[in-house]
Design an enzyme around this catalytic site. Structure first.
Site, PDB file in Angstrom:
ATOM      1  N   LYS A  52      44.813 -52.023  68.051  1.00 34.80           N
ATOM      2  CA  LYS A  52      46.110 -51.571  68.619  1.00 34.80           C
ATOM      3  C   LYS A  52      46.664 -52.275  69.821  1.00 34.80           C
ATOM      4  CE  LYS A  52      45.483 -47.026  66.335  1.00 34.80           C
ATOM      5  NZ  LYS A  52      45.108 -45.611  66.574  1.00 34.80           N
ATOM      6  N   GLN A  96      43.603 -41.525  70.941  1.00 34.38           N
ATOM      7  CA  GLN A  96      42.687 -41.820  69.596  1.00 34.38           C
ATOM      8  C   GLN A  96      41.758 -40.621  69.242  1.00 34.38           C
ATOM      9  OE1 GLN A  96      42.945 -44.623  68.101  1.00 34.38           O
ATOM     10  NE2 GLN A  96      41.486 -44.250  66.453  1.00 34.38           N
ATOM     11  N   ASP A 119      52.441 -41.144  66.778  1.00 37.05           N
ATOM     12  CA  ASP A 119      51.316 -40.855  65.627  1.00 37.05           C
ATOM     13  C   ASP A 119      51.739 -40.023  64.580  1.00 37.05           C
ATOM     14  OD1 ASP A 119      48.781 -42.069  65.522  1.00 37.05           O
ATOM     15  OD2 ASP A 119      48.095 -40.949  67.156  1.00 37.05           O
TER      16      ASP A 119
HETATM   17  N1  LIG Z   1      45.329 -41.420  67.247  1.00 38.36           N
HETATM   18  C1  LIG Z   1      44.781 -41.548  65.952  1.00 38.36           C
HETATM   19  N2  LIG Z   1      43.606 -41.716  65.673  1.00 38.36           N
HETATM   20  C2  LIG Z   1      42.946 -42.079  64.735  1.00 38.36           C
HETATM   21  C3  LIG Z   1      43.999 -42.698  63.492  1.00 38.36           C
HETATM   22  C4  LIG Z   1      45.339 -42.497  63.529  1.00 38.36           C
HETATM   23  O1  LIG Z   1      46.177 -42.979  63.008  1.00 38.36           O
HETATM   24  N3  LIG Z   1      45.694 -42.224  65.000  1.00 38.36           N
HETATM   25  N4  LIG Z   1      43.468 -43.086  62.264  1.00 38.36           N
HETATM   26  C5  LIG Z   1      41.993 -43.463  62.236  1.00 38.36           C
HETATM   27  C6  LIG Z   1      41.551 -44.517  62.682  1.00 38.36           C
HETATM   28  N5  LIG Z   1      42.710 -45.857  62.678  1.00 38.36           N
HETATM   29  C7  LIG Z   1      43.476 -45.790  63.716  1.00 38.36           C
HETATM   30  O2  LIG Z   1      43.504 -45.145  64.540  1.00 38.36           O
HETATM   31  C8  LIG Z   1      42.466 -47.133  62.072  1.00 38.36           C
HETATM   32  C9  LIG Z   1      41.423 -47.105  61.220  1.00 38.36           C
HETATM   33  C10 LIG Z   1      41.211 -48.207  60.398  1.00 38.36           C
HETATM   34  C11 LIG Z   1      41.909 -49.432  60.464  1.00 38.36           C
HETATM   35  C12 LIG Z   1      41.523 -50.848  60.034  1.00 38.36           C
HETATM   36  O3  LIG Z   1      42.291 -51.638  60.143  1.00 38.36           O
HETATM   37  N6  LIG Z   1      40.479 -51.058  59.255  1.00 38.36           N
HETATM   38  C13 LIG Z   1      39.974 -52.365  58.617  1.00 38.36           C
HETATM   39  C14 LIG Z   1      38.607 -52.303  58.908  1.00 38.36           C
HETATM   40  C15 LIG Z   1      38.395 -52.568  60.311  1.00 38.36           C
HETATM   41  C16 LIG Z   1      36.791 -52.457  60.670  1.00 38.36           C
HETATM   42  O4  LIG Z   1      36.215 -53.504  60.580  1.00 38.36           O
HETATM   43  O5  LIG Z   1      36.314 -51.425  60.840  1.00 38.36           O
HETATM   44  C17 LIG Z   1      40.580 -52.239  57.322  1.00 38.36           C
HETATM   45  O6  LIG Z   1      40.334 -51.185  56.604  1.00 38.36           O
HETATM   46  O7  LIG Z   1      40.769 -53.433  56.699  1.00 38.36           O
HETATM   47  C18 LIG Z   1      42.873 -49.285  61.294  1.00 38.36           C
HETATM   48  C19 LIG Z   1      43.114 -48.237  61.896  1.00 38.36           C
HETATM   49  C20 LIG Z   1      41.458 -42.519  62.778  1.00 38.36           C
HETATM   50  N7  LIG Z   1      41.925 -42.089  64.323  1.00 38.36           N
END
Ligand SMILES: Nc1nc2c(c(=O)[nH]1)N[C@@H](CN(C=O)c1ccc(C(=O)N[C@@H](CCC(=O)O)C(=O)O)cc1)CN2
Length: 282
Positions: A52, A96, A119
């Site tokens: 982020k 987060q 969020d």
């Molecule tokens: N405050 C927040 N906490 C959490 C959120 C949120 O939207 N707001 N969502 C999830 C985690 N998350 C963002 O925070 C998130 C999860 C996954 C990815 C992502 O890009 N995943 C990649 C793989 C990344 C890796 O190697 O692990 C993919 O799917 O290609 C981005 C953001 C829980 N917490």
């Protein structure tokens, strides 16, 4: 239409658009700043928070980083949020998730000013979404809608089945699909004959949190499958809630994991940050 919905490419297009928008805002003297708060050192959260901050830097959004220790009390976190709510130079606040067990997520989410809740988790923003009004929308479901639209997939009139009823994904996902004139069913752990209900879907959104749970027995031929799950298997390989290889031949389009919905979550967070700065300066 490509069969594999490329979330990496689409999210990168969105980030380019936002970069240009932020450049124009900067010319008008409007700045965009996100406060990023992480409590503890959950390794996945550290990766997401890092990504982020990188996205902010790329787009030209300022970011303030708060890395709090695991033992931080709820009161200490609430006091930081109060300070960030009051700061004129901060227009977005992100805490987060998940938080350590001794901190109540709902109390923290409610403490964030709805105008800075990029969020989209605050009950006021959730209420605005479910009543069809303007407000910040939870980034993952907003990202799914954006993926569908930018892939040329029609939502209006479609039979959509969302598997999962979390406040962050399942429920807002259903509200957004309804807003797009889809017919929506939400399934959960008590749904009777999940396979039969899932097989009705023209668009199936899997957000159950069980690795490779959805196989070809859940899929109608030609369905669009959106996989919101992310699981790290032994050997560190990532997979989703959908058994990708098993369903691939049946579907008309599908999001991979990684590279599908995940990157969209961050792109939509950036979009909400830019939106909050614009709203503040209207
Ligand atoms: N405050 C927040 N906490 C959490 C959120 C949120 O939207 N707001 N969502 C999830 C985690 N998350 C963002 O925070 C998130 C999860 C996954 C990815 C992502 O890009 N995943 C990649 C793989 C990344 C890796 O190697 O692990 C993919 O799917 O290609 C981005 C953001 C829980 N917490």
């Amino acid at each position: 239409m490509d069969k594999i919905i490329d979330g990496k490419k689409i999210s990168s297009d969105i980030k380019e658009e936002l970069k240009e928008e932020v450049r124009q805002l900067t010319e008008k003297g409007i700045s965009v700043t996100l406060a990023v708060v992480q409590v503890g050192n959950d390794s996945a959260s550290t990766v997401y928070v890092g990504n982020k901050k990188k996205a902010c830097e790329y787009i030209g959004i300022g970011s303030l980083s708060y890395e709090l220790k695991e033992e931080t009390t709820q009161e200490e976190l609430l006091s930081l949020i109060k300070e960030l709510n009051e700061r004129k130079d901060v227009n977005g606040i992100l805490v987060q998730l998940p938080l350590p067990k001794h901190i109540k997520e709902d109390v923290i989410i409610k403490a964030i000013s709805p105008e800075k809740d990029v969020d989209g988790f605050h009950p006021e923003n959730v209420g605005l979404l479910s009543t069809g009004q303007k407000g910040f929308v939870s980034c993952t479901p907003a990202g799914v809608i954006e993926l569908l639209k930018r892939s040329g997939i029609t939502i209006s009139g479609k039979e959509c089945v969302v598997i999962g009823r979390s406040n962050i994904v399942g429920k807002p996902m259903a509200a957004l699909l309804i807003r797009e004139d889809a017919t929506v069913t939400i399934c959960h752990s008590k749904t009777v004959d999940l396979k039969k209900v899932a097989k009705r879907a023209d668009i199936l959104v899997a957000a159950i949190g069980k690795p490779k749970f959805i196989n070809s027995e859940f899929i109608k031929e030609g369905a669009v499958v959106i996989d919101v799950g992310i699981h790290r298997l032994e050997g560190k390989k990532l997979c989703g809630d959908v058994d990708y290889d098993d369903v691939f031949d049946l579907v008309s389009a599908i999001t991979p994991v990684p590279g599908g919905v995940g990157p969209m979550t961050i792109a939509m967070l950036m979009k909400n940050c830019v939106e909050s700065a614009k709203l503040k300066n209207e």
